[in-house]
Scaffold this active site. Structure first.
Site, PDB file in Angstrom:
ATOM      1  CG  ASP A 209     -11.027 -11.007   6.087  1.00 24.00           C
ATOM      2  OD1 ASP A 209     -10.661 -12.137   5.746  1.00 24.00           O
ATOM      3  OD2 ASP A 209     -11.543 -10.198   5.307  1.00 24.00           O
TER       4      ASP A 209
ATOM      5  CD  GLU B 248      -1.925  -2.322   1.361  1.00 23.22           C
ATOM      6  OE1 GLU B 248      -0.784  -2.669   1.731  1.00 23.22           O
ATOM      7  OE2 GLU B 248      -2.882  -3.121   1.254  1.00 23.22           O
TER       8      GLU B 248
END
Length: 214
Positions: free
Chosen positions: A73, A15
């Site tokens: 998640d 990222e």
């Protein structure tokens, strides 16, 4: 470097590098770079986002899985503080759309912002369609905040301001308070930064006067 036939760069789990490369693309032009990842991973690219805001670069970040509800998640992917953290970055417009109409308005805002980056925070949940008053137009949504549902007597005693996946919950709360005899207005605030840039008269018309509870 001579082949411009592709449109996408597969960054992988990088990222920070993605944000840095987006800054380079925005500086070099003529592109408007767009990068996407889970909202919780905006922390990894925060320095690049902050630099884009300081440099007044037109970059667009599409963050997904925006939800305070626990997803599949687990808590490592639960972005409970990330929207607030992004809103603290000066010159970054943070947009949290509640439905397709607000997503379309978000794109209009992002493409028109030539002097700074824009972040979309998109929910991972399946949420109901938003039922707006018939008077609402796209230009209202593009102002960053607008009245979704007016109070029954046009003079609210209570104003509920909500964004994103919580907007439909606010509309449910409105029904509850109206049944209790409390005239209630619901305001959607997909982009606080854009709303804050509107004139005082418009902001007051949306949020009500000082005597209205919010």
């Amino acid at each position: 470097p001579e082949d411009f036939s592709g449109r996408n760069i597969h960054f992988g789990i990088r990222e920070h590098a993605m944000g840095a490369i987006m800054n380079g693309l925005a500086l070099y032009g003529p592109w408007i770079p767009l990068g996407s990842t889970f909202l919780t991973f905006s922390d990894y690219m925060r320095p690049s986002i902050r630099l884009a805001a300081l440099s007044k670069l037109q970059a667009i970040y599409v963050f997904t899985h925006d939800s305070v509800f626990l997803g599949e998640d687990g808590p490592t992917h639960q972005p409970v503080e990330h929207v607030s953290a992004l809103r603290l970055i000066p010159n970054l417009a943070v947009i949290r759309p509640a439905d397709p109409m607000e997503c379309a308005a978000a794109w209009e805002i992002a493409l028109a912002r030539k002097n700074g980056p824009t972040a979309f925070c998109l929910t991972r949940q399946k949420i109901p369609a938003i039922e707006r008053d018939s008077t609402v137009t796209m230009s209202d949504v593009q102002k960053g905040g607008y009245i979704v549902a007016e109070a029954s007597n046009q003079k609210p005693s209570l104003v509920i301001v909500a964004t994103g996946s919580e907007l439909y919950l606010a509309l449910g709360a409105k029904k509850y308070f109206e049944q209790k005899g409390v005239p209630t207005r619901v305001v959607s605030m997909p982009c606080m930064e854009i709303f804050a840039s509107q004139g005082a008269a418009y902001r007051d018309s949306v949020l009500g006067g000082p005597d209205v509870k919010k």
